[in-house]
Design a protein around this motif. Structure first.
Motif: not given
Length: 134
Positions: A10-18, A47-58, A91-98
């Motif tokens: 998921x992080x790699x996809x966001x980096x590619x978009x950037x 990242x939002x589309x992937x983690x929020x909208x796609x997760x809600x749909x699929x 919250x995932x951005x805050x707790x990613x390191x954990x």
């Protein structure tokens, strides 16, 4: 390690978009601040589309699909609603390191998800709840 694999994909996809936004901004000759906004908007937007909208749909992001896991509510194993997924995304951005540190060490339990959702293996979910997603 499934969690780590999903985070990595998921992080790699966001980096590619950037990166695509950065190249587009360079070719368009945008000033530095506008380039920053374009790169951040593309990365966080995907990242939002992937983690929020796609997760809600699929029931999973693209990375979670790849490692065959799904996101469920702890209370009833249903798909989480948008507000809960949005809080989890922020919250995932805050707790990613954990999460990364916990994945590197052999712990008895997976790190607890916050916002009342859990990450489960798809095959376990199918065995317990055949009607998941209907």
């Amino acid at each position: 390690m499934r969690r780590f694999g999903a985070i990595l994909l998921d992080g790699l996809l966001a980096l590619i978009a950037g990166y695509v936004a950065l190249n587009s901004a360079d070719h368009a000759g945008l000033p530095a601040l506008q380039t920053f906004y374009a790169v951040a908007g593309a990365a966080f937007g995907l990242s939002f589309l992937n983690h929020v909208l796609l997760t809600r749909i699929a029931g999973a992001s693209l990375g979670k699909f790849a490692v065959r896991t799904r996101v469920i509510r702890e209370t009833d194993a249903s798909r989480p609603r948008l507000p809960r997924l949005f809080r989890r995304w922020l919250g995932g951005y805050l707790f990613l390191v954990v999460w990364i540190i916990a994945a590197c060490f052999d712990t008895e339990d997976d790190p607890e998800d916050f916002c009342g959702v859990r990450l489960v293996r798809y095959q376990d979910l199918q065995a317990l709840i055949p009607a998941y997603g209907r």
